[in-house]
Design a protein around this motif. Structure first.
Motif, PDB file in Angstrom:
ATOM      1  N   PHE B 152       0.833  -1.208   0.000  1.00 25.62           N
ATOM      2  CA  PHE B 152       0.000   0.000   0.000  1.00 25.62           C
ATOM      3  C   PHE B 152       0.867   1.257   0.000  1.00 25.62           C
ATOM      4  O   PHE B 152       0.548   2.247  -0.668  1.00 25.62           O
ATOM      5  N   LEU B 153       1.946   1.209   0.739  1.00 25.27           N
ATOM      6  CA  LEU B 153       2.821   2.386   0.795  1.00 25.27           C
ATOM      7  C   LEU B 153       3.454   2.642  -0.571  1.00 25.27           C
ATOM      8  O   LEU B 153       3.503   3.782  -1.040  1.00 25.27           O
ATOM      9  N   GLU B 155       2.319   1.726  -3.485  1.00 24.49           N
ATOM     10  CA  GLU B 155       1.268   2.208  -4.389  1.00 24.49           C
ATOM     11  C   GLU B 155       0.908   3.655  -4.095  1.00 24.49           C
ATOM     12  O   GLU B 155       0.716   4.454  -5.011  1.00 24.49           O
ATOM     13  N   GLY B 156       0.815   3.982  -2.833  1.00 23.08           N
ATOM     14  CA  GLY B 156       0.493   5.354  -2.459  1.00 23.08           C
ATOM     15  C   GLY B 156       1.557   6.324  -2.945  1.00 23.08           C
ATOM     16  O   GLY B 156       1.252   7.373  -3.520  1.00 23.08           O
ATOM     17  N   LEU B 157       2.811   5.953  -2.754  1.00 23.90           N
ATOM     18  CA  LEU B 157       3.908   6.823  -3.194  1.00 23.90           C
ATOM     19  C   LEU B 157       3.926   6.956  -4.711  1.00 23.90           C
ATOM     20  O   LEU B 157       4.267   8.012  -5.249  1.00 23.90           O
ATOM     21  N   HIS B 160       0.905   9.385  -5.686  1.00 23.75           N
ATOM     22  CA  HIS B 160       0.922  10.789  -5.254  1.00 23.75           C
ATOM     23  C   HIS B 160       2.314  11.383  -5.351  1.00 23.75           C
ATOM     24  O   HIS B 160       3.275  10.786  -4.875  1.00 23.75           O
ATOM     25  N   ARG B 165      12.609  13.669   0.401  1.00 23.75           N
ATOM     26  CA  ARG B 165      12.627  13.610   1.868  1.00 23.75           C
ATOM     27  C   ARG B 165      11.429  12.839   2.409  1.00 23.75           C
ATOM     28  O   ARG B 165      11.564  12.006   3.310  1.00 23.75           O
ATOM     29  N   GLN B 166      10.271  13.123   1.835  1.00 31.25           N
ATOM     30  CA  GLN B 166       9.058  12.417   2.262  1.00 31.25           C
ATOM     31  C   GLN B 166       9.217  10.918   2.070  1.00 31.25           C
ATOM     32  O   GLN B 166       8.934  10.115   2.951  1.00 31.25           O
ATOM     33  N   ALA B 169      11.637   9.447   4.491  1.00 27.15           N
ATOM     34  CA  ALA B 169      11.098   9.383   5.855  1.00 27.15           C
ATOM     35  C   ALA B 169      10.112   8.225   6.004  1.00 27.15           C
ATOM     36  O   ALA B 169      10.160   7.469   6.982  1.00 27.15           O
ATOM     37  N   ILE B 170       9.253   8.066   5.022  1.00 26.79           N
ATOM     38  CA  ILE B 170       8.241   7.006   5.093  1.00 26.79           C
ATOM     39  C   ILE B 170       8.886   5.627   5.067  1.00 26.79           C
ATOM     40  O   ILE B 170       8.577   4.762   5.895  1.00 26.79           O
ATOM     41  N   TRP B 173      10.775   4.957   8.331  1.00 28.77           N
ATOM     42  CA  TRP B 173       9.857   4.683   9.432  1.00 28.77           C
ATOM     43  C   TRP B 173       9.257   3.284   9.306  1.00 28.77           C
ATOM     44  O   TRP B 173       9.168   2.534  10.275  1.00 28.77           O
ATOM     45  N   PHE B 174       8.871   2.945   8.088  1.00 28.62           N
ATOM     46  CA  PHE B 174       8.260   1.624   7.887  1.00 28.62           C
ATOM     47  C   PHE B 174       9.251   0.517   8.218  1.00 28.62           C
ATOM     48  O   PHE B 174       8.919  -0.438   8.941  1.00 28.62           O
ATOM     49  N   SER B 177       9.697   0.324  11.951  1.00 25.19           N
ATOM     50  CA  SER B 177       8.530  -0.194  12.656  1.00 25.19           C
ATOM     51  C   SER B 177       8.306  -1.674  12.359  1.00 25.19           C
ATOM     52  O   SER B 177       7.794  -2.417  13.195  1.00 25.19           O
TER      53      SER B 177
END
Lengths: 181, 181
Positions: B152-153, B155-157, B160, B165-166, B169-170, B173-174, B177
DNA sequence: CAGTTGTCTTGTATGGCATTCAAGAGCAAA
DNA sequence: TTTGCTCTTGAATGCCATACAAGACAACTG
């Protein structure tokens, strides 16, 4: 007075139009719903619709705003709930508009009107999520990133069929990872 | 022999066809590329394409498989890299097919062929991700959930626009986590 | 009341689309 | 040379979103 009367009629007509369009878009999909079909359902000529909306995309935007404002009515119900419940609520709210979510993404490149709506929508949602997270003590930068991630997860869950357990597991994990105790 | 010769010609022609279709789909989008346009580019009649592919959707599937197999060639490069780098690699690989990702999702409801391809694709990707995660000691159930989230991440990236940087960061973090130290 | 103006609806048309069908061209096998 | 297969095409079908100009009708103006 008379001007006012006309304006009322206009709103009524638009409402009728948009609710019919919404019903068809949701059941047959955007591409599966022709302007002629909507017009037929309303008992008017196809080109009548173009007096109210400049294009099919603009009609879609009207429908989207309609769904949105309907959702916003229910918003106060969950402002005080924890993050996970908020996301579950969003999923339930948007589930009926599932079709339209992918439609919007598909038409982003081709339609400026849709693009504007989409961007505005994301700005709104992310601002709301960031606000919530900051209230829970998350720092600005981290909150921004998490808001994006949360949005992607909701969109992913809307776009792909999944079980209750899957949804539950994903939301739980995200909430835990986003807000470590 | 002769049969063989013919088969070779067929493959050559299909390759020519699919590479032209791929180029146009990627630059003009699926909806923005008409069968006539592809045919014109190839110097053949529009209906000639229908001898090779039953429908525009089937042509799309052929193009998708083409892109996929191209990507699979590069796969060995990163099998030993950490999760975060693998995701970054996947993003880079699919970035050029960005358009097609949303197209596939948009056409899921309307086209059985696309749906089949999509489901198969997801099964493949998730199996690969799960395998990786389990190698890192993650339990089956958790790995399954994380694979979905990772998908999902990505696909989202892809859907959009975002800054380096975004993205960084994502993904960071993923990875953190998903695989707590 | 008659005439003008603005709002809304329609008939008709345009150019595009994916797709179909039947007829053909060209070549290989018999 | 005839038969049959692979590939290509011309021509058509029925959709689609949309444009344009003419009309219907009510409201406002004199």
């Amino acid at each position: 007075m008379a001007k006012n009367k006309r304006d009322i009629d206009l709103k009524v007509k638009q409402d009728e139009l948009e609710s019919t369009a919404a019903r068809l878009f949701l059941s047959l999909g955007y591409d599966g719903t022709s302007m002629s079909r909507i017009a037929r359902e309303l008992g008017v000529a196809p080109n009548t619709l173009y007096w109210y909306y400049a294009s099919k995309d603009e009609l879609l935007v009207a429908v989207l705003n309609r769904q949105m404002s309907q959702t916003l009515v229910h918003l106060p119900t969950i402002v005080d709930e924890p993050l996970k419940d908020k996301m579950a609520w969003a999923l339930r709210e948007f589930e009926q508009s599932r079709e339209l979510v992918t439609t919007v993404h598909a038409r982003l490149e081709q339609s400026a009107v849709i693009r504007e709506w989409h961007d505005q929508f994301h700005r709104f949602v992310e601002a709301a999520v960031i606000h919530t997270l900051k209230a829970d003590g998350v720092a600005q930068e981290r909150a921004t990133m998490l808001a994006t991630v949360g949005t992607f997860l909701v969109e992913g869950l809307l776009a792909h069929p999944h079980s209750k357990r899957q949804r539950e597991a994903i939301l739980q994990w995200f909430a835990d990872s986003a807000l470590p105790a």
